[in-house]
Design an enzyme around this catalytic site. Structure first.
Site, PDB file in Angstrom:
ATOM      1  N   CYS A 420       0.835  -1.213   0.000  1.00 11.37           N
ATOM      2  CA  CYS A 420       0.000   0.000   0.000  1.00 11.37           C
ATOM      3  C   CYS A 420       0.868   1.260   0.000  1.00 11.37           C
ATOM      4  CB  CYS A 420      -0.953   0.006   1.189  1.00 11.37           C
ATOM      5  SG  CYS A 420      -2.178  -1.307   1.155  1.00 11.37           S
ATOM      6  N   ASN A 421       1.952   1.223  -0.749  1.00  4.90           N
ATOM      7  CA  ASN A 421       2.844   2.383  -0.852  1.00  4.90           C
ATOM      8  C   ASN A 421       3.431   2.417  -2.257  1.00  4.90           C
ATOM      9  OD1 ASN A 421       4.820   4.388  -0.598  1.00  4.90           O
ATOM     10  ND2 ASN A 421       5.283   3.839   1.518  1.00  4.90           N
TER      11      ASN A 421
END
Length: 846
Positions: A420-421
């Site tokens: 999630c980055n």
């Protein structure tokens, strides 16, 4: 560059670790306490603490006793039980502020469902201003190395006409200007700058001094804009293992997540807000408990004057908040505080980085590409997160999905993907914006297992440590990498090793001069490197560079079908047959049943190893399934499909490899038998006869899909005995004479692959390049790694092999490597999962 072979088992010892790092553990009996408090992870190497850390058993025990002894009512009421809840929650608010070295006079704790909800609350309540003739618009700025939940705030700001400004870390100081350039401005336009205290991707800790510097408009982008600057410091990752002092670094907004710190409870977070900033926040929606007064028949509403009441819509999750109290108790009892946790976890991460960054294949190629902006020299700049990809001896990337699957077989729990980055993932892996879009077009989405697109990595592997992590976790992981991915002899880049030693600590001299050889002594490896080309186990290259032995090269007998196995109950023992009918789902009754736990979750041998002790048999004449196990009376289950199952045979839904399938419960007798044997609540279920589950993967456009039973991905599994023979020889070859490992004969290894069809091939791993094969008179064509055939014959027989089916059959070749085999990658061959296969002229075998 000089590379030296050194003794891994001698090097990677606890004594050497302690010589390097003196801040291990929190008490003399640290390991004993961990084993007692985290007994459920015995045999598991848990390395995903950045995803969710683990809770100690005493935390849950104390929490249970608390809510068992006390009556906690809704805090919106005023009766005695409600007052008890209110007072307890207020105590927890204070402990949270105390933990971050601040007070209720300076900060307010707003409970949310997690750090993501805290970020959403800021996005929706921050006083964003559109541009006017006199004032500029508000700016929403964020570091590109931010979690998705931070970047996602732009979904709210964009709708208000606020243009987001992504900022690269290098720009913050490089583009800074003198503060005097912005002095004298009377603009009060509010701007928000968001950055993580610690990157959840690489573990990099960003300077906390930026909080005051941005607020004072001394750094970019604040120095370029008129108005007031506020700082959101995302502490969800940082706070799990590091101390945060809000007196020294007074960020305006600090989202946190409690399960990242304590492991329990989940679904609870908080937003810490500076009190002088909270007054500026605006809120549209109002839920129960947030109003001082309102009218139902008129647009009249006055919010409560208490900040947390105003933003905590409805009844808070007060029982979970009470659990936080016990989380603090456990944390301080075991560790003594966050300062000690930071040193303990950093030491483990540093030690892992030191060896992983120095490990090389036998030809000198490094094993790992590590994604880090530091050399792990300082715990104030680097958190206990290590992000990397592994590479083979030719410098080619090994997909993270393959690493993840093999790690799971060794009970090593890691995290893979982009975490999630996307911003950090693009930066470290060199993925352009256009490539991200192209990867989506190619079918890759966030969270899937498509790890390589056109040979380029789409993500990476992350290991992370928590306060209960031990040296054994670090050692298990490094040994896994050496055993499964390093081409022997193992070598270490001494220049890199010395550099990391020099940058990190001074107590490294005790490790100098050691030598590493995982399988053999340096003398044995030297002799092997110069051995005669006439040796039977010499590597020869053929079939597009695949390594096989000369002995295997001379093996030219025609392939034959030697064994047929069915597995009536998924994950239970095999049932060998000499001939067997084929149905629309593959071999008749193969993987037709499965065992589920009390919550309806499918059990496999990873979750419940005792499944392998259950021996199912199919009796076609009596139309029954027979289950047998040591110490148990045999159980008979009818094979008949009935249109209206009795009430005791309820219809239910389960999941197999992500597919939701309709199943029928096989009744109380079967459930009682399984529960008694497995010593936990279990039930036996079978796939409903009228439910159709189609194979979705590996088919070309226009190719008809086959129906599946409860198999993972395809109707059949097949292995080649020649490949297993070679695997066995290499397992034996790579073991030291003193290794205390159980050796298997070929048949034992064959059984561990759980294949339906076992062939005697001409040479090892020839099946990797097959494009079609024939059994009897049936022609199987390979497409996208899955093999299918149209047929109208009717039986499979291991004396004369032919298949019966009125629609399409799919055959997948799977080398399901089990942890007990332990030789996934060795000196000679790389075993590929789901290889494409070619096989022809299967003949009779007697």
């Amino acid at each position: 560059m000089d590379k030296e072979s050194i003794q891994f088992n001698q090097l990677c010892t606890f004594e050497n670790f302690c010589a390097i790092w003196s801040h291990y553990g929190y008490m003399n009996d640290f390991v004993d306490v961990i084993e007692q408090e985290f007994s459920r992870i015995k045999g598991i190497t848990y390395l995903d603490h950045a995803g969710a850390t683990l809770y100690p058993e005493s935390l849950v025990r104390e929490y249970y006793q608390d809510i068992s002894r006390n009556v906690y009512g809704n805090p919106h009421s005023h009766n005695p039980s409600s007052r008890l809840t209110h007072d307890t929650v207020e105590r927890v608010r204070y402990r949270i502020l105390q933990h971050f070295n601040t007070t209720p006079d300076e900060y307010t704790v707003i409970f949310t469902s997690g750090s993501t909800a805290a970020l959403k609350l800021v996005a929706e309540s921050f006083p964003w201003r559109p541009p006017t003739a006199a004032e500029p618009a508000s700016q929403f700025c964020y570091l590109t190395d931010n979690h998705t939940s931070v970047v996602g705030m732009r979904g709210v700001t964009s709708a208000l006409g606020i243009v987001p400004l992504p900022v690269f870390f290098e720009e913050i100081e490089a583009r800074a200007k003198c503060a005097a350039q912005t002095e004298g401005s009377s603009s009060q336009t509010p701007h928000l700058f968001c950055y993580p205290a610690q990157s959840n991707f690489s573990g990099r800790k960003y300077p906390l001094r930026y909080v005051k510097a941005i607020q004072a408009k001394q750094l970019y982008p604040a120095c370029d804009s008129r108005g007031r600057w506020f700082v959101l410091l995302d502490a969800a990752s940082f706070a799990s293992c590091s101390p945060l002092d809000l007196q020294e670094y007074p960020a305006d907004f600090v989202p946190i997540s409690f399960y990242k710190i304590f492991g329990f409870p989940t679904g609870l977070g908080a937003l810490l807000v500076r009190n002088d900033t909270a007054a500026l926040l605006r809120k549209a929606y109002f839920g129960g408990g947030t109003a001082a007064a309102y009218l139902a028949g008129e647009n009249y509403y006055v919010p409560t004057f208490c900040t947390w009441f105003r933003f905590e819509d409805g009844t808070i999750s007060f029982l979970d908040i009470i659990a936080v109290n016990h989380g603090f108790d456990a944390l301080h009892t075991f560790t003594g505080g966050m300062d000690k946790i930071q040193l303990h976890t950093f030491g483990l991460a540093c030690y892992t980085y030191m060896f992983l960054s120095s490990l090389c294949h036998g030809n000198g190629q490094p094993i790992a590409q590590i994604y880090s902006d530091s050399e792990f020299e300082n715990p104030s700049k680097q958190g206990p997160i290590l992000n990397f990809n592994l590479m083979d001896s030719h410098g080619q990337m090994i997909g993270y999905s393959q690493v993840d699957k093999l790690a799971s077989l060794f009970n090593i729990h890691v995290r893979t993907g982009c975490f999630c980055n996307t911003g950090a993932c693009q930066h470290f892996l060199g993925i352009t914006n256009e490539e991200v879009k192209n990867n989506l077009q190619a079918g890759h989405v966030c969270g899937d297992n498509i790890d390589l697109v056109d040979g380029r990595a789409t993500g990476s592997v992350r290991v992370s440590f928590g306060y209960m992590s031990t040296f054994q976790d670090c050692q298990n992981f490094l040994k896994f990498v050496v055993d499964c991915f390093v081409e022997k002899p193992v070598k270490v880049d001494r220049v890199k090793l010395d550099q990391v030693k020099l940058n990190t600590l001074s107590k490294w001299s005790s490790l100098c001069g050691l030598t590493l050889s995982v399988n053999k002594t340096p003398e044995q490896m030297e002799n092997r490197d110069h051995s005669s080309s006439d040796s039977a186990d010499l590597v020869v290259k053929e079939n597009e560079g695949k390594s096989i032995t000369k002995e295997a090269k001379s093996h030219r007998k025609d392939p034959t079908l030697t064994n047929i196995y069915i597995y009536p109950v998924k994950s239970c023992a095999a049932f060998e047959v000499t001939n067997w009918p084929v149905g629309p789902l593959g071999l008749l009754h193969d993987r037709g049943w499965m065992v589920v736990n009390g919550n309806g979750v499918c059990l496999n041998q990873k979750r419940e190893p005792r499944l392998c002790l259950i021996h199912p048999q199919i009796c076609l004449p009596s139309n029954t399934l027979l289950l047998q196990a040591s110490g148990m009376d045999a159980l008979c289950v009818s094979l008949e499909n009935v249109d209206e199952p009795p009430k005791s045979h309820r219809v239910c839904q389960s999941k197999v490899c992500g597919d939701r399938v309709t199943t029928v419960d096989c009744g109380e007798e079967a459930a009682s038998w399984l529960s008694d044997f497995l010593e936990q609540p279990c039930r036996l279920i079978r796939q409903s006869h009228d439910f159709i589950r189609n194979m979705k993967k590996g088919l070309e456009k226009g190719v008809m899909s086959s129906s599946l039973s409860l198999v993972n991905e395809a109707q059949y599994l097949m292995i080649n005995r020649a490949s297993v023979d070679l695997l066995q020889r290499n397992i034996i070859h790579r073991q030291e004479p003193t290794d205390d490992h159980c050796l298997f004969d070929t048949q034992q290894l064959v059984s561990r692959f759980r294949a339906n069809l076992v062939i005697s091939g001409r040479k090892p791993f020839e099946e990797d390049d097959w494009s079609h094969f024939i059994i009897g008179n049936i022609h199987f064509q390979v497409r996208c790694g899955l093999i299918f055939v149209n047929s109208d014959t009717c039986y499979l027989n291991n004396n004369r092999s032919f298949l019966h089916l009125n629609n399409m059959v799919h055959l997948a070749i799977s080398f399901s490597i089990l942890r007990h085999i332990g030789a996934i990658r060795n000196n000679y061959v790389q075993i590929n999962i789901w290889p494409i296969s070619y096989f022809h002229n299967v003949t009779k075998h007697t």
